[in-house]
Design an enzyme around this catalytic site. Sequence first.
Site, PDB file in Angstrom:
ATOM      1  N   TYR A 150       0.840  -1.210   0.000  1.00  0.00           N
ATOM      2  CA  TYR A 150       0.000   0.000   0.000  1.00  0.00           C
ATOM      3  C   TYR A 150       0.870   1.253   0.000  1.00  0.00           C
ATOM      4  O   TYR A 150       0.687   2.156  -0.814  1.00  0.00           O
ATOM      5  CB  TYR A 150      -0.907  -0.028   1.231  1.00  0.00           C
ATOM      6  CG  TYR A 150      -1.901   1.114   1.316  1.00  0.00           C
ATOM      7  CD1 TYR A 150      -2.905   1.258   0.369  1.00  0.00           C
ATOM      8  CD2 TYR A 150      -1.846   2.029   2.367  1.00  0.00           C
ATOM      9  CE1 TYR A 150      -3.835   2.298   0.463  1.00  0.00           C
ATOM     10  CE2 TYR A 150      -2.774   3.061   2.473  1.00  0.00           C
ATOM     11  CZ  TYR A 150      -3.770   3.190   1.524  1.00  0.00           C
ATOM     12  OH  TYR A 150      -4.686   4.207   1.626  1.00  0.00           O
ATOM     13  N   ASP A 151       1.830   1.280   0.917  1.00  0.00           N
ATOM     14  CA  ASP A 151       2.643   2.494   1.075  1.00  0.00           C
ATOM     15  C   ASP A 151       3.403   2.816  -0.211  1.00  0.00           C
ATOM     16  O   ASP A 151       3.421   3.953  -0.669  1.00  0.00           O
ATOM     17  CB  ASP A 151       3.649   2.321   2.223  1.00  0.00           C
ATOM     18  CG  ASP A 151       2.975   2.016   3.558  1.00  0.00           C
ATOM     19  OD1 ASP A 151       1.750   1.783   3.552  1.00  0.00           O
ATOM     20  OD2 ASP A 151       3.664   1.986   4.588  1.00  0.00           O
ATOM     21  N   GLU A 152       4.006   1.780  -0.787  1.00  0.00           N
ATOM     22  CA  GLU A 152       4.816   2.031  -1.995  1.00  0.00           C
ATOM     23  C   GLU A 152       3.922   2.310  -3.198  1.00  0.00           C
ATOM     24  O   GLU A 152       4.300   3.081  -4.084  1.00  0.00           O
ATOM     25  CB  GLU A 152       5.762   0.865  -2.269  1.00  0.00           C
ATOM     26  CG  GLU A 152       6.823   0.665  -1.190  1.00  0.00           C
ATOM     27  CD  GLU A 152       7.808   1.831  -1.033  1.00  0.00           C
ATOM     28  OE1 GLU A 152       7.707   2.838  -1.766  1.00  0.00           O
ATOM     29  OE2 GLU A 152       8.688   1.734  -0.158  1.00  0.00           O
ATOM     30  N   ASN A 179      -6.161   9.095   9.200  1.00  0.00           N
ATOM     31  CA  ASN A 179      -7.262   8.232   9.651  1.00  0.00           C
ATOM     32  C   ASN A 179      -8.603   8.971   9.662  1.00  0.00           C
ATOM     33  O   ASN A 179      -8.713  10.038  10.271  1.00  0.00           O
ATOM     34  CB  ASN A 179      -6.985   7.689  11.061  1.00  0.00           C
ATOM     35  CG  ASN A 179      -5.812   6.731  11.072  1.00  0.00           C
ATOM     36  OD1 ASN A 179      -4.680   7.134  10.849  1.00  0.00           O
ATOM     37  ND2 ASN A 179      -6.087   5.455  11.308  1.00  0.00           N
ATOM     38  N   GLY A 212      -1.290  -0.656  23.104  1.00  0.00           N
ATOM     39  CA  GLY A 212      -2.220   0.446  22.808  1.00  0.00           C
ATOM     40  C   GLY A 212      -1.591   1.809  22.986  1.00  0.00           C
ATOM     41  O   GLY A 212      -2.284   2.812  23.089  1.00  0.00           O
ATOM     42  N   ARG A 216      -3.027   7.682  17.059  1.00  0.00           N
ATOM     43  CA  ARG A 216      -3.673   8.064  15.804  1.00  0.00           C
ATOM     44  C   ARG A 216      -4.496   9.309  16.089  1.00  0.00           C
ATOM     45  O   ARG A 216      -4.770   9.643  17.250  1.00  0.00           O
ATOM     46  CB  ARG A 216      -4.624   6.955  15.298  1.00  0.00           C
ATOM     47  CG  ARG A 216      -3.959   5.652  14.891  1.00  0.00           C
ATOM     48  CD  ARG A 216      -3.090   5.787  13.663  1.00  0.00           C
ATOM     49  NE  ARG A 216      -2.553   4.497  13.204  1.00  0.00           N
ATOM     50  CZ  ARG A 216      -1.433   3.931  13.680  1.00  0.00           C
ATOM     51  NH1 ARG A 216      -0.726   4.521  14.633  1.00  0.00           N
ATOM     52  NH2 ARG A 216      -1.021   2.780  13.199  1.00  0.00           N
ATOM     53  N   ASP A 276       3.406  -1.514  12.354  1.00  0.00           N
ATOM     54  CA  ASP A 276       2.300  -0.625  12.738  1.00  0.00           C
ATOM     55  C   ASP A 276       2.907   0.721  13.179  1.00  0.00           C
ATOM     56  O   ASP A 276       3.705   0.761  14.114  1.00  0.00           O
ATOM     57  CB  ASP A 276       1.572  -1.278  13.912  1.00  0.00           C
ATOM     58  CG  ASP A 276       0.181  -0.722  14.136  1.00  0.00           C
ATOM     59  OD1 ASP A 276      -0.789  -1.451  13.898  1.00  0.00           O
ATOM     60  OD2 ASP A 276       0.075   0.438  14.581  1.00  0.00           O
ATOM     61  N   PRO A 277       2.568   1.823  12.500  1.00  0.00           N
ATOM     62  CA  PRO A 277       3.186   3.097  12.875  1.00  0.00           C
ATOM     63  C   PRO A 277       2.951   3.442  14.353  1.00  0.00           C
ATOM     64  O   PRO A 277       1.842   3.275  14.855  1.00  0.00           O
ATOM     65  CB  PRO A 277       2.503   4.112  11.955  1.00  0.00           C
ATOM     66  CG  PRO A 277       2.063   3.312  10.777  1.00  0.00           C
ATOM     67  CD  PRO A 277       1.684   1.967  11.329  1.00  0.00           C
ATOM     68  N   ARG A 280       1.095   8.986  14.887  1.00  0.00           N
ATOM     69  CA  ARG A 280       0.626   9.628  13.659  1.00  0.00           C
ATOM     70  C   ARG A 280      -0.261  10.811  14.011  1.00  0.00           C
ATOM     71  O   ARG A 280      -1.223  10.669  14.750  1.00  0.00           O
ATOM     72  CB  ARG A 280      -0.153   8.627  12.825  1.00  0.00           C
ATOM     73  CG  ARG A 280      -0.647   9.229  11.522  1.00  0.00           C
ATOM     74  CD  ARG A 280      -1.453   8.262  10.724  1.00  0.00           C
ATOM     75  NE  ARG A 280      -0.644   7.220  10.117  1.00  0.00           N
ATOM     76  CZ  ARG A 280      -1.140   6.047   9.733  1.00  0.00           C
ATOM     77  NH1 ARG A 280      -2.412   5.771   9.928  1.00  0.00           N
ATOM     78  NH2 ARG A 280      -0.363   5.158   9.167  1.00  0.00           N
TER      79      ARG A 280
HETATM   80  N1  UDP Z   1      -5.909  -1.590  16.090  1.00  0.00           N
HETATM   81  C1  UDP Z   1      -6.199  -2.184  17.318  1.00  0.00           C
HETATM   82  N2  UDP Z   1      -7.195  -3.119  17.359  1.00  0.00           N
HETATM   83  C2  UDP Z   1      -7.924  -3.481  16.268  1.00  0.00           C
HETATM   84  C3  UDP Z   1      -7.635  -2.847  15.039  1.00  0.00           C
HETATM   85  C4  UDP Z   1      -6.606  -1.920  14.984  1.00  0.00           C
HETATM   86  O1  UDP Z   1      -5.578  -1.891  18.339  1.00  0.00           O
HETATM   87  O2  UDP Z   1      -8.817  -4.345  16.390  1.00  0.00           O
HETATM   88  C5  UDP Z   1      -4.846  -0.562  16.063  1.00  0.00           C
HETATM   89  C6  UDP Z   1      -3.788  -0.793  14.977  1.00  0.00           C
HETATM   90  O3  UDP Z   1      -2.775  -1.646  15.452  1.00  0.00           O
HETATM   91  C7  UDP Z   1      -3.304   0.623  14.730  1.00  0.00           C
HETATM   92  C8  UDP Z   1      -4.534   1.495  15.006  1.00  0.00           C
HETATM   93  O4  UDP Z   1      -5.426   0.672  15.746  1.00  0.00           O
HETATM   94  O5  UDP Z   1      -2.290   0.966  15.648  1.00  0.00           O
HETATM   95  C9  UDP Z   1      -5.222   1.968  13.738  1.00  0.00           C
HETATM   96  O6  UDP Z   1      -5.396   0.842  12.926  1.00  0.00           O
HETATM   97  P1  UDP Z   1      -6.186   0.878  11.547  1.00  0.00           P
HETATM   98  O7  UDP Z   1      -6.147  -0.511  11.005  1.00  0.00           O
HETATM   99  O8  UDP Z   1      -7.510   1.504  11.721  1.00  0.00           O
HETATM  100  O9  UDP Z   1      -5.384   1.846  10.557  1.00  0.00           O
HETATM  101  P2  UDP Z   1      -3.865   2.371  10.452  1.00  0.00           P
HETATM  102  O10 UDP Z   1      -3.888   3.690  11.114  1.00  0.00           O
HETATM  103  O11 UDP Z   1      -2.928   1.416  11.140  1.00  0.00           O
HETATM  104  O12 UDP Z   1      -3.650   2.421   9.007  1.00  0.00           O
END
Ligand code: UDP
Length: 314
Positions: A150-152, A179, A212, A216, A276-277, A280
């Site tokens: 996706y990123d690339e 997001n 956690g 985001r 996982d970033p 952000r």
């Molecule tokens: N995440 C989570 N539980 C879930 C789904 C996602 O803790 O059931 C976390 C995920 O690891 C990330 C953040 O929520 O750190 C946002 O994830 P998402 O898939 O929505 O999009 P991203 O921002 O990673 O593209």
Amino acid sequence: MKKPQPTSVVTGAAGFLGSHLTDLLLARGYKVIGIDNFVTGTVDNISHLGGHPRFKFIQQDVSEFIFLNEPVDYVWHFASPASPVDYLELPIQTLKVGSLGTHKALGLARHKQARFLLASTSEIYGDPLVHPQTEDYWGNVNPIGPRGCYDEAKRFAEAMTMAYHREHKVETRIVRIFNTYGPRMRLHDGRVVPSFISQALKHKPVTVFGKGRQTRSFCYVSDLIEGIYRLMMSRYGSPMNIGNPSEMTVLEFAREIIRATNSRSRIIFKPLPQDDPRQRRPDITRARKILRWDPKVRLTEGLARTVEYFRGKV
Ligand code: UDP
């Protein structure tokens, strides 16, 4: 004589963002030609537009040649799987739509002398070492990791957009979307908003990945679409972040969802996905200054509307 209504092509029109954009364009008097192959989009998102006199739909993969007879004024390129779960399952299609699909959409814009907007993403910053992310940051992306497809693809799409601008003088815009949440996200797309809301509504454990602590910042869909519309109509050709700068940890977000749904769910912890970033948050100085845009919808309000939508779905 009455001026003809301008025509917009929206790729990914049956997706979460594409369908909201289509609604806004129709409300503002545009003709819209929506294109989608329903890989991650769904007909439910556009079924309310059936019979609309200014809406036409073409079921097609935008990685294939796009043929349209009529004049086109704007091309909005939104087609792509966008959830980490989706692009893990569909890495090749994700790469194809970001590269070949962007090439075809740019070719259409060039041929029609239309203005082109690329829906890019905060993912081009990867796991960012600059915080908050400004548009001049080049990013920290793992090209061969699970998110690389996706990123690339999106980084290539940005490069291709700039190449069409430089070589063919296509008028282009690039939005980097952070997001976003709201009605019409797919219940099972794996992203944090639908996952947490559906778990909370069913009083099932809410699955926080890692500890956690990753952050985001969540933008309500109507704010995002308004920002993107303004960008297209502006004269600004460099990339622009659009998102909500109010940042929180995923753990805080889980608690927020439990509150918003009045849920009895508890929080459980699952392994953190690779790459996982960790943090952000958009720097939106540019959008504020150039577009006079600022997000308006508060998280509590946006979540209330989103929860309402998901109540009807779980
Ligand atoms: N995440 C989570 N539980 C879930 C789904 C996602 O803790 O059931 C976390 C995920 O690891 C990330 C953040 O929520 O750190 C946002 O994830 P998402 O898939 O929505 O999009 P991203 O921002 O990673 O593209």
